[in-house]
Design a protein around this motif. Structure first.
Motif, mmCIF file in Angstrom:
data_model
loop_
_atom_site.group_PDB
_atom_site.id
_atom_site.type_symbol
_atom_site.label_atom_id
_atom_site.label_comp_id
_atom_site.label_asym_id
_atom_site.label_seq_id
_atom_site.Cartn_x
_atom_site.Cartn_y
_atom_site.Cartn_z
ATOM 1 N N PRO A 152 0.815 -1.225 0.000
ATOM 2 C CA PRO A 152 0.000 0.000 0.000
ATOM 3 C C PRO A 152 0.844 1.267 0.000
ATOM 4 C CG PRO A 152 0.048 -0.984 2.190
ATOM 5 C CD PRO A 152 0.742 -1.955 1.280
ATOM 6 N N ILE A 153 0.366 2.261 -0.741
ATOM 7 C CA ILE A 153 0.943 3.600 -0.710
ATOM 8 C C ILE A 153 -0.084 4.591 -0.166
ATOM 9 C CG2 ILE A 153 1.856 5.512 -2.091
ATOM 10 C CD1 ILE A 153 2.939 3.495 -4.062
ATOM 11 N N GLU A 154 -1.296 4.543 -0.741
ATOM 12 C CA GLU A 154 -2.363 5.464 -0.327
ATOM 13 C C GLU A 154 -3.688 4.738 -0.454
ATOM 14 O OE1 GLU A 154 -2.810 10.075 -1.234
ATOM 15 O OE2 GLU A 154 -3.414 8.880 -2.962
ATOM 16 N N LEU A 155 -4.363 4.527 0.663
ATOM 17 C CA LEU A 155 -5.627 3.793 0.662
ATOM 18 C C LEU A 155 -6.784 4.778 0.616
ATOM 19 C CD1 LEU A 155 -4.790 0.988 3.261
ATOM 20 C CD2 LEU A 155 -4.489 0.995 0.772
ATOM 21 N N ASN A 156 -7.353 4.941 -0.565
ATOM 22 C CA ASN A 156 -8.431 5.913 -0.789
ATOM 23 C C ASN A 156 -9.822 5.293 -0.779
ATOM 24 O OD1 ASN A 156 -6.647 8.235 -1.499
ATOM 25 N ND2 ASN A 156 -6.087 6.920 -3.222
ATOM 26 N N ALA A 157 -9.899 3.974 -0.921
ATOM 27 C CA ALA A 157 -11.181 3.330 -1.198
ATOM 28 C C ALA A 157 -12.228 3.609 -0.127
ATOM 29 C CB ALA A 157 -10.983 1.825 -1.364
ATOM 30 N N ALA A 158 -11.859 3.493 1.143
ATOM 31 C CA ALA A 158 -12.836 3.670 2.218
ATOM 32 C C ALA A 158 -13.461 5.061 2.175
ATOM 33 C CB ALA A 158 -12.177 3.422 3.568
#
Length: 250
Positions: A73-79
């Protein structure tokens, strides 16, 4: 064969009992698929979601093989994005546009623009404006770019209010007035010099403009229809303007 690149996940589907096939738009390797072993595990599933930015390592015996991905992971935007209709439908629409391009064909400008849009997809107005620019860029990358920089008839860069449906070039108010009923409106916010934001009417005009050229140059020749997600995204953006009673953009 092996490479490492940054990517944004645009699609995931099951493969067997425990694995997943991940589709990502990468910075240097274009839209690329790979098998993630154990991708359906509780540990991996939160990371393998559309909209997340990941570090990918791809390996395969031969270049033409599907290959495997290892993802970090780098940037978790989904949530964050799943809470907004513009984000949910916007991600689906952007993915559909990217699938119009050949797999593994690098498009760094599209990758950078996709990353920018992800930061604004939950803001309907900003998402709408950026999505229009993304569509214009996709048309350009497909070889059907519009020239909105100057009047096709006079060369002037001022008062550009029309687009020729034949040439895809901008036309000034004075030059286009005799044929105004045959012209496509050019929303003022698409001129970066104007500093203007889009209103409800401008959004309708802009989506109709890009939709016309997608239909003419892409969908109709390929025998496909507009992605359902595009109409849903337009409707979600339209709801940000309660007073807008305009018809759905084609």
């Amino acid at each position: 064969m092996e490479w490492r690149d940054e990517g944004i996940i645009i699609g995931v589907r099951r493969h067997g009992e425990t694995s997943a096939i991940v589709e990502a738009m990468t910075r240097a390797h274009g839209r690329h698929l790979g098998l993630v072993r154990g991708g359906r595990s509780r540990k991996m599933q939160p990371m393998l979601q559309p909209g997340n930015r990941v570090d990918l390592t791809w390996r395969a015996r031969l270049d033409e093989h599907l290959g495997t991905f290892q993802a970090e992971p780098i940037e978790l935007n989904a949530a964050r994005l799943f809470d907004a209709a513009t984000a949910v439908f916007g991600l689906q629409m952007l993915a559909a546009h990217l699938r119009l391009l050949p797999e593994r064909d690098p498009h760094p400008a599209l990758y950078e623009t996709l990353g920018l849009i992800l930061s604004h997809l939950d803001d309907a107005v900003s998402a709408g404006e950026l999505a229009i620019r993304f569509e214009l860029l996709v048309l350009d990358e497909l070889g059907f770019g519009l020239d909105l920089s100057e009047c096709a008839a006079t060369g002037t860069r001022d008062d550009l209010v029309y687009v020729s449906p034949k040439s895809g070039r901008a036309v000034s108010r004075a030059a286009g007035e005799p044929w105004r009923d045959a012209m496509l409106p050019l929303p003022a916010f698409l001129d970066r010099r104007s500093g203007m934001r889009a209103d409800a009417s401008a959004f309708e005009q802009a989506f109709r403009l890009t939709g016309y050229f997608f239909e003419r140059h892409v969908y109709e020749p390929r025998g496909i229809g507009q992605p359902e997600a595009r109409a849903s995204f337009i409707a979600a953006v339209r709801r940000a303007f309660p007073s807008n009673a305009g018809a759905a953009a084609e």
